[in-house]
Design a protein around this motif. Sequence first.
Motif, PDB file in Angstrom:
ATOM      1  N   GLU A 154      52.676 -62.333  69.385  1.00  0.00           N
ATOM      2  CA  GLU A 154      53.980 -61.960  68.550  1.00  0.00           C
ATOM      3  C   GLU A 154      53.966 -62.504  66.867  1.00  0.00           C
ATOM      4  OE1 GLU A 154      55.782 -64.913  71.220  1.00  0.00           O
ATOM      5  OE2 GLU A 154      57.465 -63.249  72.520  1.00  0.00           O
ATOM      6  N   ARG A 155      52.863 -63.265  67.369  1.00  0.00           N
ATOM      7  CA  ARG A 155      52.117 -63.908  65.701  1.00  0.00           C
ATOM      8  C   ARG A 155      51.788 -62.842  65.058  1.00  0.00           C
ATOM      9  NH1 ARG A 155      47.806 -64.767  62.573  1.00  0.00           N
ATOM     10  NH2 ARG A 155      46.289 -64.155  64.223  1.00  0.00           N
ATOM     11  N   ILE A 156      50.749 -61.630  65.046  1.00  0.00           N
ATOM     12  CA  ILE A 156      50.392 -60.850  64.176  1.00  0.00           C
ATOM     13  C   ILE A 156      51.726 -59.714  63.857  1.00  0.00           C
ATOM     14  CG2 ILE A 156      47.776 -60.994  64.512  1.00  0.00           C
ATOM     15  CD1 ILE A 156      47.739 -58.652  65.990  1.00  0.00           C
ATOM     16  N   LEU A 157      52.109 -59.417  64.465  1.00  0.00           N
ATOM     17  CA  LEU A 157      53.861 -58.765  64.037  1.00  0.00           C
ATOM     18  C   LEU A 157      54.691 -59.097  63.993  1.00  0.00           C
ATOM     19  CD1 LEU A 157      54.111 -56.935  68.061  1.00  0.00           C
ATOM     20  CD2 LEU A 157      53.641 -55.759  66.128  1.00  0.00           C
ATOM     21  N   LYS A 158      54.634 -57.843  62.825  1.00  0.00           N
ATOM     22  CA  LYS A 158      56.142 -58.014  61.707  1.00  0.00           C
ATOM     23  C   LYS A 158      57.580 -58.440  62.578  1.00  0.00           C
ATOM     24  CE  LYS A 158      54.423 -56.054  57.688  1.00  0.00           C
ATOM     25  NZ  LYS A 158      54.187 -54.686  57.030  1.00  0.00           N
ATOM     26  N   PRO A 159      58.573 -59.026  62.354  1.00  0.00           N
ATOM     27  CA  PRO A 159      59.790 -59.315  63.222  1.00  0.00           C
ATOM     28  C   PRO A 159      60.464 -57.349  63.359  1.00  0.00           C
ATOM     29  CG  PRO A 159      59.537 -59.517  61.096  1.00  0.00           C
ATOM     30  CD  PRO A 159      58.629 -59.138  61.083  1.00  0.00           C
ATOM     31  N   GLY A 160      59.972 -56.606  64.046  1.00  0.00           N
ATOM     32  CA  GLY A 160      60.270 -55.924  65.251  1.00  0.00           C
ATOM     33  C   GLY A 160      59.599 -54.960  65.035  1.00  0.00           C
ATOM     34  N   GLY A 161      58.199 -55.322  65.459  1.00  0.00           N
ATOM     35  CA  GLY A 161      57.189 -54.544  65.818  1.00  0.00           C
ATOM     36  C   GLY A 161      56.979 -54.458  67.237  1.00  0.00           C
ATOM     37  N   VAL A 162      55.906 -53.239  67.361  1.00  0.00           N
ATOM     38  CA  VAL A 162      56.260 -52.694  68.833  1.00  0.00           C
ATOM     39  C   VAL A 162      54.849 -52.731  69.473  1.00  0.00           C
ATOM     40  CG1 VAL A 162      55.892 -51.003  69.475  1.00  0.00           C
ATOM     41  CG2 VAL A 162      57.734 -50.750  67.997  1.00  0.00           C
ATOM     42  N   VAL A 163      54.297 -53.091  70.950  1.00  0.00           N
ATOM     43  CA  VAL A 163      53.000 -52.545  71.029  1.00  0.00           C
ATOM     44  C   VAL A 163      53.320 -51.261  71.986  1.00  0.00           C
ATOM     45  CG1 VAL A 163      51.646 -53.521  72.948  1.00  0.00           C
ATOM     46  CG2 VAL A 163      53.009 -55.037  71.185  1.00  0.00           C
ATOM     47  N   ALA A 164      51.792 -50.835  71.556  1.00  0.00           N
ATOM     48  CA  ALA A 164      51.955 -49.490  72.584  1.00  0.00           C
ATOM     49  C   ALA A 164      50.273 -49.995  73.650  1.00  0.00           C
ATOM     50  CB  ALA A 164      51.719 -48.249  71.458  1.00  0.00           C
ATOM     51  N   LEU A 165      50.843 -49.649  74.643  1.00  0.00           N
ATOM     52  CA  LEU A 165      49.560 -49.555  75.983  1.00  0.00           C
ATOM     53  C   LEU A 165      49.446 -48.165  76.296  1.00  0.00           C
ATOM     54  CD1 LEU A 165      50.431 -52.356  77.922  1.00  0.00           C
ATOM     55  CD2 LEU A 165      49.064 -52.310  76.078  1.00  0.00           C
ATOM     56  N   ILE A 166      48.228 -48.098  76.036  1.00  0.00           N
ATOM     57  CA  ILE A 166      47.392 -46.576  76.513  1.00  0.00           C
ATOM     58  C   ILE A 166      46.046 -46.394  77.731  1.00  0.00           C
ATOM     59  CG2 ILE A 166      46.757 -44.418  75.359  1.00  0.00           C
ATOM     60  CD1 ILE A 166      47.852 -45.223  72.567  1.00  0.00           C
ATOM     61  N   CYS A 167      46.570 -45.365  78.326  1.00  0.00           N
ATOM     62  CA  CYS A 167      45.778 -45.146  79.622  1.00  0.00           C
ATOM     63  C   CYS A 167      45.683 -44.449  80.037  1.00  0.00           C
ATOM     64  CB  CYS A 167      45.621 -46.282  80.593  1.00  0.00           C
ATOM     65  SG  CYS A 167      47.221 -46.815  81.394  1.00  0.00           S
ATOM     66  N   ASN A 168      43.832 -44.188  80.214  1.00  0.00           N
ATOM     67  CA  ASN A 168      43.742 -42.476  80.566  1.00  0.00           C
ATOM     68  C   ASN A 168      43.753 -42.697  82.346  1.00  0.00           C
ATOM     69  OD1 ASN A 168      44.177 -40.420  78.625  1.00  0.00           O
ATOM     70  ND2 ASN A 168      42.022 -41.263  78.343  1.00  0.00           N
ATOM     71  N   GLU A 169      44.690 -42.461  83.675  1.00  0.00           N
ATOM     72  CA  GLU A 169      44.593 -42.998  84.645  1.00  0.00           C
ATOM     73  C   GLU A 169      44.092 -41.142  85.097  1.00  0.00           C
ATOM     74  OE1 GLU A 169      47.639 -43.533  87.773  1.00  0.00           O
ATOM     75  OE2 GLU A 169      47.561 -44.672  86.412  1.00  0.00           O
ATOM     76  N   ARG A 170      42.520 -41.713  86.378  1.00  0.00           N
ATOM     77  CA  ARG A 170      42.752 -39.995  86.764  1.00  0.00           C
ATOM     78  C   ARG A 170      42.965 -39.911  87.534  1.00  0.00           C
ATOM     79  NH1 ARG A 170      38.473 -40.996  90.065  1.00  0.00           N
ATOM     80  NH2 ARG A 170      38.006 -43.165  89.135  1.00  0.00           N
ATOM     81  N   LEU A 171      43.342 -38.787  88.154  1.00  0.00           N
ATOM     82  CA  LEU A 171      44.131 -38.743  89.121  1.00  0.00           C
ATOM     83  C   LEU A 171      43.373 -38.069  90.148  1.00  0.00           C
ATOM     84  CD1 LEU A 171      46.506 -35.655  87.370  1.00  0.00           C
ATOM     85  CD2 LEU A 171      46.139 -38.202  87.317  1.00  0.00           C
ATOM     86  N   THR A 172      43.950 -38.706  91.558  1.00  0.00           N
ATOM     87  CA  THR A 172      42.665 -38.662  92.733  1.00  0.00           C
ATOM     88  C   THR A 172      43.617 -37.568  93.734  1.00  0.00           C
ATOM     89  OG1 THR A 172      44.083 -40.807  93.520  1.00  0.00           O
ATOM     90  CG2 THR A 172      41.600 -40.660  92.072  1.00  0.00           C
ATOM     91  N   SER A 173      44.121 -36.097  93.322  1.00  0.00           N
ATOM     92  CA  SER A 173      44.899 -35.974  94.527  1.00  0.00           C
ATOM     93  C   SER A 173      44.210 -34.770  95.359  1.00  0.00           C
ATOM     94  CB  SER A 173      45.983 -35.137  94.052  1.00  0.00           C
ATOM     95  OG  SER A 173      46.320 -34.902  92.613  1.00  0.00           O
ATOM     96  N   THR A 174      43.892 -33.545  94.076  1.00  0.00           N
ATOM     97  CA  THR A 174      42.444 -33.081  95.369  1.00  0.00           C
ATOM     98  C   THR A 174      41.405 -32.678  95.761  1.00  0.00           C
ATOM     99  OG1 THR A 174      40.898 -32.765  92.819  1.00  0.00           O
ATOM    100  CG2 THR A 174      43.348 -31.622  92.778  1.00  0.00           C
ATOM    101  N   PRO A 175      40.769 -32.273  96.535  1.00  0.00           N
ATOM    102  CA  PRO A 175      39.395 -32.827  97.185  1.00  0.00           C
ATOM    103  C   PRO A 175      38.404 -33.515  96.620  1.00  0.00           C
ATOM    104  CG  PRO A 175      39.695 -30.479  98.683  1.00  0.00           C
ATOM    105  CD  PRO A 175      41.324 -31.207  97.090  1.00  0.00           C
ATOM    106  N   PHE A 176      38.504 -32.760  95.574  1.00  0.00           N
ATOM    107  CA  PHE A 176      37.403 -32.855  94.224  1.00  0.00           C
ATOM    108  C   PHE A 176      37.636 -34.148  93.505  1.00  0.00           C
ATOM    109  CE2 PHE A 176      36.298 -34.333  89.651  1.00  0.00           C
ATOM    110  CZ  PHE A 176      35.095 -34.423  89.862  1.00  0.00           C
ATOM    111  N   GLU A 177      38.728 -34.847  93.428  1.00  0.00           N
ATOM    112  CA  GLU A 177      38.947 -36.489  92.785  1.00  0.00           C
ATOM    113  C   GLU A 177      39.118 -37.124  94.081  1.00  0.00           C
ATOM    114  OE1 GLU A 177      42.426 -33.893  89.769  1.00  0.00           O
ATOM    115  OE2 GLU A 177      42.935 -35.152  91.392  1.00  0.00           O
TER     116      GLU A 177
END
Length: 252
Positions: A125-148
């Motif tokens: 909140e301190r470093i953002l300009k008014p109306g500023g945006v936060v974007a959280l990005i993550c690569n979530e490894r999938l765990t559905s196939t037999p290998f995964e």
Amino acid sequence: MQDNTRRFSNRVDDYVRYRPHYPSQIVTELESQQLLTPGIQIADIGSGTGISAALFLEKGYPVWGVEPNREMRLKSEELLRDYPGFKAMDGTAEATTLPDQSVGLIVAGQAFHWFNREQCRTEFERILKPGGVVALICNERLTSTPFEKAYEQLIIDHGNQYLKVDHRNIDVAAIERFFAPGRVTLQIFDNRQVFSYEGLEGRLRSSSYMPAKGGPGYNEMVADLKKLFHQFQTGDRITIRYSTRVYWCRLA
């Protein structure tokens, strides 16, 4: 917190070579939502070796990379030296060292789970300009196939504190609490890596919770990984699939 900032010091080269990047469509989507505009200053918090910063630098946006780990920060300066819009900063999510109201967009790639959420919310909140945006990005490894599923079990069997530090421990409800009372938007993109055995072993080494090369438990882990690779490989290759998730919200 101090311990966490040193977790990747001995894994920088593997991190650079084997960690997944992010789909370029993320930038296109943020632009379409008018969250990225010409001249906007971006702060990449927990910028590591510069994987997430590069996503925006390649599109011409200036980025301050805030990273407390010296080895990773120096590597980002080396890898991104051809981008005049990049500046690496020695700071944390809770104390970025950036000026008040200096950025229009904060991004955190594969880093939010390391933050003290209450303290970093105040800092954001301190470093953002008014109306500023936060974007959280993550690569979530999938765990559905037999290998995964088998690969996930190998990580559980050999990983040190994996179940404790896995970024998936921070669910949508926790993210919504962090952004409250703002409304969170989630965008999901497909992502993948295709590895030979060497690459698969390097990918495993790049994770801070796995045994380090030459350290206790490493040979046992590698023995199991070789069995897994030979069981599931096709054309001497293995594919790791990810769901790249982007949560964004304007902070009040």
